[in-house]
Scaffold this active site. Structure first.
Site, PDB file in Angstrom:
ATOM      1  N   GLU A   1       0.868  -1.188   0.000  1.00 44.72           N
ATOM      2  CA  GLU A   1       0.000   0.000   0.000  1.00 44.72           C
ATOM      3  C   GLU A   1       0.894   1.223   0.000  1.00 44.72           C
ATOM      4  OE1 GLU A   1      -2.611  -0.384   3.346  1.00 44.72           O
ATOM      5  OE2 GLU A   1      -3.443  -2.280   2.622  1.00 44.72           O
TER       6      GLU A   1
ATOM      7  N   ILE B   1       0.703  -2.501  -7.871  1.00 42.75           N
ATOM      8  CA  ILE B   1       0.214  -3.841  -8.178  1.00 42.75           C
ATOM      9  C   ILE B   1       0.550  -4.214  -9.634  1.00 42.75           C
ATOM     10  CG2 ILE B   1      -1.786  -5.370  -8.155  1.00 42.75           C
ATOM     11  CD1 ILE B   1      -0.816  -4.152  -5.399  1.00 42.75           C
TER      12      ILE B   1
ATOM     13  N   ARG C   1      11.147 -14.890  -4.618  1.00 43.78           N
ATOM     14  CA  ARG C   1      12.405 -14.179  -4.811  1.00 43.78           C
ATOM     15  C   ARG C   1      13.402 -14.981  -5.641  1.00 43.78           C
ATOM     16  NH1 ARG C   1      13.005 -13.726   1.389  1.00 43.78           N
ATOM     17  NH2 ARG C   1      11.536 -12.080   0.815  1.00 43.78           N
TER      18      ARG C   1
ATOM     19  N   GLN D   1      43.240  -5.115 -23.390  1.00 45.62           N
ATOM     20  CA  GLN D   1      43.286  -5.826 -22.118  1.00 45.62           C
ATOM     21  C   GLN D   1      42.270  -5.267 -21.108  1.00 45.62           C
ATOM     22  OE1 GLN D   1      46.767  -5.634 -19.399  1.00 45.62           O
ATOM     23  NE2 GLN D   1      46.906  -7.838 -19.730  1.00 45.62           N
TER      24      GLN D   1
ATOM     25  N   TRP E   1      30.645  -0.396 -22.783  1.00 44.64           N
ATOM     26  CA  TRP E   1      31.384  -1.126 -23.808  1.00 44.64           C
ATOM     27  C   TRP E   1      30.896  -0.769 -25.211  1.00 44.64           C
ATOM     28  CZ3 TRP E   1      30.374  -6.415 -21.064  1.00 44.64           C
ATOM     29  CH2 TRP E   1      31.157  -6.473 -19.891  1.00 44.64           C
TER      30      TRP E   1
ATOM     31  N   GLY F   1      28.915   5.248 -27.542  1.00 40.29           N
ATOM     32  CA  GLY F   1      27.812   6.136 -27.906  1.00 40.29           C
ATOM     33  C   GLY F   1      26.551   5.382 -28.318  1.00 40.29           C
TER      34      GLY F   1
ATOM     35  N   GLU G   1       9.749  -7.049  -4.498  1.00 40.52           N
ATOM     36  CA  GLU G   1       9.732  -8.358  -3.830  1.00 40.52           C
ATOM     37  C   GLU G   1      10.797  -8.443  -2.750  1.00 40.52           C
ATOM     38  OE1 GLU G   1       8.772 -12.158  -5.446  1.00 40.52           O
ATOM     39  OE2 GLU G   1       7.734 -11.250  -7.158  1.00 40.52           O
TER      40      GLU G   1
ATOM     41  N   ASN H   1      18.013  -4.188   1.172  1.00 34.39           N
ATOM     42  CA  ASN H   1      18.247  -4.071   2.614  1.00 34.39           C
ATOM     43  C   ASN H   1      17.450  -5.107   3.391  1.00 34.39           C
ATOM     44  OD1 ASN H   1      19.994  -2.016   2.079  1.00 34.39           O
ATOM     45  ND2 ASN H   1      18.642  -0.378   2.760  1.00 34.39           N
TER      46      ASN H   1
END
Lengths: 396, 240
Positions: free
Chosen positions: A140, A170, A256, A292, A350, A353, A376, A380
């Site tokens: 909510e 939702i 999860r 490299q 990588w 632009g 979900e 934390n």
């Protein structure tokens, strides 16, 4: 080598990336379907913030919306791990489609299968596997992580309940035919009053609000819900009165792993788009892949994705084996969402632009991944949950 | 089907180890057509057949997941597999068609690795059955099959009696994806195992591959300004 072949050869501890023949075939079938049939819709759905009904129809036709539902109810009758593989393959192409499939399979279908009465299963499971999308309504405006402080009330009147309140965030709301609404029948009992109600879309007083205009996962509809004196018969209580909080926690523990699979697929899909570019793009007389610094970054990200995959697959196998899996599920969700963030960010770099333009797909993965650390169960929350388990492990 | 094909160092063939194999696209179309004919109740049963090493069972399973009723795996491996070509496969198919009392043998028009376009035709010849090749439309009409064929000049419609051999061309249909419930059902379907010898087929090749080479690297062209320049250049290098 499939799981069956490994067993036949007496290989007792096959690597985590070993699949049963059925799982392998499903993964390949969904991979093909997603890359060929879904891919053309993705960019338009993102731009218009709208899931194409054709896409949803094809998910049902392919049997992707009832993976674990018994064939008796029109489902596929397969396993949790198959669901995980399906979600991963879908997410490689579109995380929004993957989340629709994830919520249906890991939350809605599981709740009905585990808690439904024969009549409820009869009424809903065959619809859920063939043509009806479901939504899970817990959050909510004033209760996200603090889920159990929800304010939506359900007052008993004889053989029905009157539900009042509003829900937020939702998913699938635009498309859902059924809503599983968590409401409190007895606020004085705190979270022990939370009960799960089955609410059909056409219930009078149920208003689905305007969908959010989001950064990512735009094709997945996310709406507020208003419940204005809606009448829900007693027989629409799913499971037991006052046990809703337990069901929510239980389902989210499994859900999860599904989200981990989504983030994993997202990261892999993004990586699969960016690396071929680095092998083609030539600067200073060689492929940019051959520098490299690029190789080190690419290898580092590949390692993170591999680790994320192993965490996800192992959490899924633990759950299937009936072993404790909550800590591992938290780890999988936490880690894969972080890996998705790292991967997508690097992939844009990588590609230089062009990675920054909407003509190329990587910017969408970058926007889509952000929700992974939030929904979900925020990162934390995952970390705090893990810490509780770790603390207990040292209790002697 | 983006695979980088490499010729083996000994020039005996192309490298196939580690290359992902899947059902030949024209054969997918053939499977789809067979399943559709069954769904329309023109035929009773579809049997998917593949010749090759153990891995081909995966391809047969995919065919089962698309709707075939059962499979037959004709085991061919090692040197026999390397030397296997359209003639041996046609002999195997002919033997199986007789054994199974088939009314139709439907194959892809050609395999996209060797592009031979021979197996269907050879099978029909060995069986002395009519053939409808390069089919873009198939209609069963009692004991006959109407086949619309894609030919160089356009479309040719023929009517042939059953039993017959048909080969599928690109526009015959769009193969379905194997749905998850059908993959589950396919697990219960049977795949019979046999060897070419069981069918009385000898796998000796009448063709010997002498050498496989990559096409020569394309040379850069030369741009000219006028038609006169073009003619002069063509004369200079002896082309005209």
């Amino acid at each position: 080598m499939s799981a069956e072949q490994a067993a036949a050869l007496g290989v007792s501890y096959p690597p985590l990336q070993t699949y049963s023949e059925e799982e392998g075939m499903m993964r390949d079938a969904v991979n093909k379907f997603a890359q060929e049939r879904l891919a053309p819709f993705v960019s338009k759905m993102d731009e218009n913030s709208l899931m194409d009904p054709e896409v949803i129809k094809s998910l049902f036709e392919q049997g992707l919306m009832g993976i674990e539902i018994d064939p008796e109810y029109g489902g596929t009758g397969s396993t949790f791990f198959s669901s995980i593989l399906v979600i991963e393959e879908l997410a490689k192409v579109d995380a929004s489609v993957a989340v629709l499939c994830d919520i249906q399979n890991t939350l809605i279908n599981t709740l009905f299968t585990k808690l439904g009465t024969a009549a409820q299963k009869e009424r809903y499971l065959s619809r859920l596997s063939t043509d009806m999308v479901g939504s899970f309504c817990l959050s909510e405006a004033e209760s996200g992580s603090d889920a159990f402080s929800l304010k939506t009330r359900a007052d008993k009147h004889g053989d029905y309940y009157v539900i009042n309140g509003s829900k937020m965030w939702i998913s699938n709301a635009e498309q859902a035919g059924v809503f599983l609404v968590m409401a409190n029948v007895d606020p004085s009992a705190g979270h022990r009053g939370i009960t799960c109600f089955i609410v059909d879309r056409d219930t009078e007083g149920l208003q689905i609000g305007k969908k959010e205009n989001k950064l990512g996962l735009r094709a997945s509809s996310t709406c507020p819900l208003n419940l204005d004196n809606i009448k829900v018969p007693e027989k629409n209580v799913l499971g037991q009165i006052g046990h809703g909080y337990k069901y929510a926690i239980g389902m989210l523990n499994e859900g999860r792993i599904g989200i981990a699979a989504q983030m994993l697929g997202l990261a892999q899909g993004c990586f699969d788009q960016a690396v071929p570019y680095t092998r083609q793009r030539v600067q200073f007389g060689k492929r940019i892949f051959d520098f490299q610094a690029m190789q080190h970054q690419i290898a580092h990200v590949a390692t993170q994705i591999e680790a994320a995959r192993l965490l996800t697959y192992n959490a899924a196998r633990l759950k299937e084996a009936g072993r404790p899996f909550i800590k591992e599920a938290c780890m999988a969700k936490y880690f894969t969402s972080e890996v998705a963030t790292l991967t997508t960010s690097k992939c844009i770099e990588w590609m230089g632009g062009v990675g920054f333009t909407k003509d190329y797909p990587v910017e969408k993965y970058y926007r889509d991944c952000k929700i992974g650390t939030i929904y979900e169960g925020t990162t934390n929350i995952q970390l705090s949950t893990m810490a509780k388990f770790i603390d207990k492990e040292y209790d002697h | 089907y983006i695979v980088t094909i490499r010729v083996k160092p000994d020039h005996s063939g192309v490298v196939t180890d580690g290359v992902k194999h899947s059902m030949n696209p024209f054969c997918e179309i053939a499977v789809e057509e067979a399943v559709k004919l069954k769904e329309k109740k023109f035929i009773k049963e579809v049997v998917a057949v593949s010749c090759g090493p153990t891995q081909v069972t995966e391809t047969i399973r995919t065919a089962l997941a698309m709707g075939c009723d059962r499979g037959i795996h004709v085991e061919v491996s090692g040197k026999d597999y390397e030397a296997m070509g359209p003639l041996q496969i046609a002999k195997i198919f002919a033997a199986l068609a007789k054994k199974e009392e088939a009314s139709l043998v439907i194959l892809g028009k050609q395999a996209i690795d060797d592009d031979c376009n021979q197996t269907g035709q050879m099978t029909a010849a060995l069986l002395d059955w009519p053939q409808g090749t390069f089919a873009s439309e198939v209609t069963i009409d009692g004991e006959k099959v109407k086949v619309v064929r894609e030919i160089d000049g356009g479309l040719e419609t023929i009517k042939i009696s059953m039993p017959a051999v048909l080969t599928a061309d690109l526009r015959l249909n769009t193969p379905r994806y194997a749905t998850l419930p059908n993959i589950m059902k396919a697990k219960k379907k049977k795949i019979a195992n046999m060897k070419p010898a069981d069918l009385g087929v000898d796998m000796v090749s009448r063709v010997e591959v002498l050498r496989v080479d990559e096409p020569p690297t394309r040379l850069a062209g030369v741009k000219v300004e006028t038609v006169d320049d073009l003619v002069a250049k063509l004369k200079a290098n002896g082309t005209i």
